[in-house]
Design a protein around this motif. Structure first.
Motif, mmCIF file in Angstrom:
data_model
loop_
_atom_site.group_PDB
_atom_site.id
_atom_site.type_symbol
_atom_site.label_atom_id
_atom_site.label_comp_id
_atom_site.label_asym_id
_atom_site.label_seq_id
_atom_site.Cartn_x
_atom_site.Cartn_y
_atom_site.Cartn_z
ATOM 1 N N ASP A 1 -21.978 -11.795 18.040
ATOM 2 C CA ASP A 1 -22.679 -10.653 17.459
ATOM 3 C C ASP A 1 -23.707 -10.100 18.440
ATOM 4 O OD1 ASP A 1 -21.263 -10.900 15.105
ATOM 5 O OD2 ASP A 1 -22.752 -12.201 14.177
ATOM 6 N N THR A 2 -24.099 -8.863 18.191
ATOM 7 C CA THR A 2 -25.059 -8.180 19.052
ATOM 8 C C THR A 2 -26.082 -7.451 18.198
ATOM 9 O OG1 THR A 2 -23.353 -7.805 20.739
ATOM 10 C CG2 THR A 2 -25.321 -6.447 20.890
ATOM 11 N N VAL A 3 -27.359 -7.516 18.614
ATOM 12 C CA VAL A 3 -28.391 -6.678 18.006
ATOM 13 C C VAL A 3 -28.438 -5.379 18.801
ATOM 14 C CG1 VAL A 3 -30.852 -6.445 17.506
ATOM 15 C CG2 VAL A 3 -29.731 -8.665 17.230
ATOM 16 N N ASP A 4 -28.176 -4.273 18.142
ATOM 17 C CA ASP A 4 -28.082 -2.974 18.812
ATOM 18 C C ASP A 4 -29.469 -2.501 19.254
ATOM 19 O OD1 ASP A 4 -27.376 -0.508 19.763
ATOM 20 O OD2 ASP A 4 -26.534 0.225 17.878
ATOM 21 N N THR A 5 -29.638 -2.303 20.558
ATOM 22 C CA THR A 5 -30.916 -1.782 21.068
ATOM 23 C C THR A 5 -30.881 -0.263 21.210
ATOM 24 O OG1 THR A 5 -30.280 -1.992 23.400
ATOM 25 C CG2 THR A 5 -31.302 -3.924 22.356
ATOM 26 N N HIS A 6 -29.770 0.351 20.768
ATOM 27 C CA HIS A 6 -29.615 1.811 20.795
ATOM 28 C C HIS A 6 -29.797 2.365 22.209
ATOM 29 C CE1 HIS A 6 -29.633 1.564 16.441
ATOM 30 N NE2 HIS A 6 -30.805 0.941 16.489
ATOM 31 N N GLY A 7 -29.260 1.631 23.170
ATOM 32 C CA GLY A 7 -29.284 2.089 24.551
ATOM 33 C C GLY A 7 -30.605 1.886 25.265
ATOM 34 N N LYS A 8 -31.583 1.328 24.588
ATOM 35 C CA LYS A 8 -32.896 1.119 25.201
ATOM 36 C C LYS A 8 -32.985 -0.301 25.770
ATOM 37 C CE LYS A 8 -35.073 4.353 21.987
ATOM 38 N NZ LYS A 8 -36.069 4.532 20.899
ATOM 39 N N PRO A 9 -33.955 -0.543 26.673
ATOM 40 C CA PRO A 9 -34.073 -1.881 27.273
ATOM 41 C C PRO A 9 -34.397 -2.975 26.265
ATOM 42 C CG PRO A 9 -35.285 -0.265 28.568
ATOM 43 C CD PRO A 9 -34.878 0.418 27.297
ATOM 44 N N TYR A 10 -35.011 -2.612 25.154
ATOM 45 C CA TYR A 10 -35.313 -3.611 24.122
ATOM 46 C C TYR A 10 -35.502 -2.893 22.796
ATOM 47 C CZ TYR A 10 -40.294 -2.267 24.194
ATOM 48 O OH TYR A 10 -41.478 -1.574 24.100
ATOM 49 N N ILE A 11 -35.438 -3.682 21.730
ATOM 50 C CA ILE A 11 -35.773 -3.170 20.407
ATOM 51 C C ILE A 11 -36.698 -4.177 19.740
ATOM 52 C CG2 ILE A 11 -33.738 -4.204 19.285
ATOM 53 C CD1 ILE A 11 -33.712 -1.746 17.424
ATOM 54 N N ARG A 12 -37.752 -3.684 19.114
ATOM 55 C CA ARG A 12 -38.717 -4.548 18.431
ATOM 56 C C ARG A 12 -38.459 -4.507 16.936
ATOM 57 N NH1 ARG A 12 -43.851 -4.517 15.865
ATOM 58 N NH2 ARG A 12 -45.313 -6.117 16.649
ATOM 59 N N THR A 13 -38.363 -5.669 16.328
ATOM 60 C CA THR A 13 -38.169 -5.760 14.880
ATOM 61 C C THR A 13 -39.266 -6.645 14.303
ATOM 62 O OG1 THR A 13 -36.757 -7.734 14.962
ATOM 63 C CG2 THR A 13 -35.666 -5.601 15.208
ATOM 64 N N GLU A 14 -39.414 -6.612 13.006
ATOM 65 C CA GLU A 14 -40.316 -7.539 12.312
ATOM 66 C C GLU A 14 -39.598 -8.098 11.100
ATOM 67 O OE1 GLU A 14 -44.350 -6.945 11.251
ATOM 68 O OE2 GLU A 14 -44.886 -5.981 13.146
ATOM 69 N N GLU A 15 -39.699 -9.405 10.939
ATOM 70 C CA GLU A 15 -39.132 -10.057 9.768
ATOM 71 C C GLU A 15 -40.201 -10.961 9.177
ATOM 72 O OE1 GLU A 15 -35.053 -12.538 9.015
ATOM 73 O OE2 GLU A 15 -34.977 -10.852 10.402
ATOM 74 N N GLU A 16 -40.594 -10.693 7.957
ATOM 75 C CA GLU A 16 -41.679 -11.436 7.302
ATOM 76 C C GLU A 16 -42.935 -11.455 8.177
ATOM 77 O OE1 GLU A 16 -41.521 -12.570 4.227
ATOM 78 O OE2 GLU A 16 -39.454 -11.874 3.999
#
Length: 420
Positions: free
Chosen positions: A49-64
């Motif tokens: 599986d892959t977390v999509d960074t939408h073409g950017k160098p990184y993507i920041r998420t928050e969980e709890e």
């Protein structure tokens, strides 16, 4: 709040995978006034599986409330050159995004780079130096020793010497070293890298923070994530194994052991897990008429606590020869087994043995079906009060490996490097 960055190539959130050590630390450190951000690769290990960074160098998420940064990396499968390329892309990605991320979300006060592979720890040191803050190296797997033990690279070869030199550099330049196995510090002594042997590494900067379990979540899972399975509810003596079924897991050993115990009609082997060897195991059970074994196949991880809680004894089924067990065990499975409050049998004898320390299980000196069958019968036939005491010791011992306790140890490491 102070800011703590953790680099771990294979870390996940609860919604993206099972590698939750650093997510759990981040949750607990928040209560101590430390905002912890975990940086991981967007290509999720072993899942495809892959977390999509939408073409950017990184993507920041928050969980709890836990910030997670998924760094864009190259795709890979297996353990070949594409995996090495993936490691390099994560290493370079961390170096490239660090300043940009700090500008947007604040500079770190401490950085920790965590193996499996040392490039992540090296990136942690380099980024920490860029911000003039302390660097912690966390060693969850001793590379390159693990490569040497599998015979993929010889220690005295040129690649082996280069890998060892990189490992030494990493330990020398870290402000603190956190090992997940109690005996891993012995490796530094054996290599002669510590100050007592004329080296440059002060063992006072070495710490031990094992893997563990969140007992509150574990107990809640037992209550709420119930697997409706009649084999778990009958009155048989249940020998339970949970885990993947691959050549390295040596599940044949369990089948051979079951055959030796076929006359003991109340003893049943329940094997939970999927993997490349499952079909072959199923064929063995069918063709050899091994009637006291049930191969359950893959089950969701959320059901594991309930499964283990319904066992009579849980089996840590390891290979004696493919790993150096003299320094201890940091597998999550061990602490999940202890939390179930049931006795444990390990098919290997380990150094710094937690089963011996807490008197919650038995270990085999020799990994043979005969030896395992004898240990199973020993637990099966022991007096009820002896069995109950061993089970109680397992559960009580698990409390020392609850993430609240482990986080306190890591917190002390952070405080110590900040003082220095």
């Amino acid at each position: 709040m102070r800011r703590f960055w953790i680099f771990n190539h294979y870390a996940t959130t609860p919604s993206t995978g099972p590698m939750l050590r650093h997510y759990c630390f981040a949750e607990c450190l928040k209560e101590k006034g430390i905002e912890t951000t975990v940086f991981a690769a967007n290509e999720l290990h072993q899942t495809g599986d892959t977390v999509d960074t939408h073409g950017k160098p990184y993507i920041r998420t928050e969980e709890e409330g836990v910030p997670f940064v998924f760094v864009r990396t190259s795709k890979y499968q297996g353990n070949g050159l594409f995996r090495v390329k993936n490691m390099l892309s994560f290493f370079l990605g961390l170096l490239c995004i660090a300043k940009r991320y700090a500008k947007a979300y604040g500079r770190p006060d401490v950085v920790m780079g965590s193996s499996a592979h040392p490039l992540t720890s090296i990136a942690g040191i380099l980024v920490a130096r860029k911000f003039h803050v302390p660097a912690i190296v966390e060693v969850r797997d001793l590379w390159p020793e693990a490569i040497f033990s599998f015979g993929k690279v010889k220690m005295n070869s040129l690649p082996g010497k280069l890998l060892s030199a990189g490992e030494k550099w990493m330990y020398v330049h870290a402000d603190a070293i956190v090992f997940t196995k109690e005996g891993d510090v012995d490796h530094i002594k054996e290599m002669g890298w510590d100050t007592e042997h004329g080296g440059m590494i002060d063992l006072k900067k070495c710490y031990y923070v094992n893997n563990g379990v969140k007992l509150a979540d574990y107990d809640r899972s037992i209550r709420e994530d119930i697997l409706m399975d009649p084999d778990l509810e009958d009155d048989s003596f249940k020998v339970v194994y949970t885990g993947t079924i691959r050549p390295v897991n040596n599940v044949d050993n369990l089948l051979d052991t079951a055959k030796l115990l076929k006359e003991r009609e109340d003893i049943r082997f329940l094997i939970f897990g999927g993997g490349s060897e499952l079909e072959r195991m199923e064929n063995r059970v069918r063709e050899e008429k091994i009637q006291n074994v049930v191969l359950k196949g893959f089950v969701e991880k959320k059901y594991i606590p309930y499964i283990l809680s319904r066992s009579s004894v849980n089996i840590l089924n390891y290979s004696q020869s493919r790993y150096n067990w003299s320094r201890g065990n940091s597998s999550n499975k061990l602490f999940e087994y202890m939390a179930s409050g049931k006795p444990i049998i390990s098919t290997v004898k380990m150094g710094y043995c937690i089963l011996d320390r807490y008197q919650c299980g038995l270990s085999l000196d020799e990994c043979t079906p005969k030896a395992l069958a004898e240990e199973i019968l020993k637990i099966h036939d022991m007096p009820e009060e002896t069995y109950a005491l061993m089970a109680e010791h397992a559960r009580e011992g698990a409390k020392d490996f609850d993430f609240s306790v482990l986080t306190e140890r890591l917190y002390q490491v952070i405080k110590n490097v900040e003082k220095d």
